[in-house]
Each structure stands twice: as C-alpha cells, then as structure tokens.
Design a protein around this motif. Structure first.
Motif: not given
Length: 113
Positions: A64-87
């Motif tokens: 993750i660090v070597k390739n500068r991958i970012s992580l973002e934690f999100i809670q969906s407003v549609h169904d209330g589920k939590r998930y993570c986005r890597a980009f």
C-alpha cells in the motif's frame, strides 16, 4: 481476472505473482491453524512464509505504501453499510475489507503496465 468473483486466496496468489515471488508447491493446502486464504511463499534461507495480503496488515501495508494506494472509509447513505474505497489515479475499488480493496487496486495497476 474477475475480482468480484475471486476469493481472497486467488487475490493473494495474484499479488504474490505480481510481486514475482516464488509460490511453494503446496500453496493450496492452507497453513496450519490459519484459513485457506493463506499463500505459502518460498523465501530464500527462511523456508516457507505464509502471507495473506487481503487480511493481514503486516503483509499488505508495504505494498500500500510503496504504491501510494489511498484508503477512504465511507458509510453509505443509501443502505447504512460501511465500506472502504481504495484508489490511486484512475484505479478505484470498493469493499468492506480495506486490505482486499487495496490489493485489487494494486493488481489493476499491474494489469495496466
């Protein structure tokens, strides 16, 4: 590879292959008490090493660090589920498991090179 249909083991194996690591012949066997997602790598002078990039931060974080991958934690407003986005750049993947998402982004990056 269809990452949505792939299991953690398949993603772990693909990451090891993308890193040009030698996978042991018994990679499909699991490793002792650990689950079936573990991939065994042949590490010079160390014997076999079990890795689980999708679930073990100590295995995934250097990638993750070597390739500068970012992580973002999100809670969906549609169904209330939590998930993570890597980009990174145009490569994006969402999952409930942040390490799995990051490894899929890493593999997508490697596919483009």
């Amino acid at each position: 590879m269809n990452y949505e249909a792939a299991g953690d083991f398949d993603i772990n194996k693909a990451v090891a292959e993308a890193l040009s690591l030698k996978i042991s012949s018994d990679q499909y066997m699991g490793y002792g008490d650990r689950d079936e997602n573990v991939v065994l790598l042949s590490v010079l002078s160390e014997g076999d090493k079990a890795v689980d990039y999708c679930n073990n931060p100590s295995d995934a974080w250097p990638i993750i660090v070597k390739n500068r991958i970012s992580l973002e934690f999100i809670q969906s407003v549609h169904d209330g589920k939590r998930y993570c986005r890597a980009f990174i750049s145009l490569n994006t993947w969402s999952s409930e498991n942040p390490l799995r998402a990051a490894m899929i982004v890493f593999l997508k990056m490697k596919e483009q090179t």
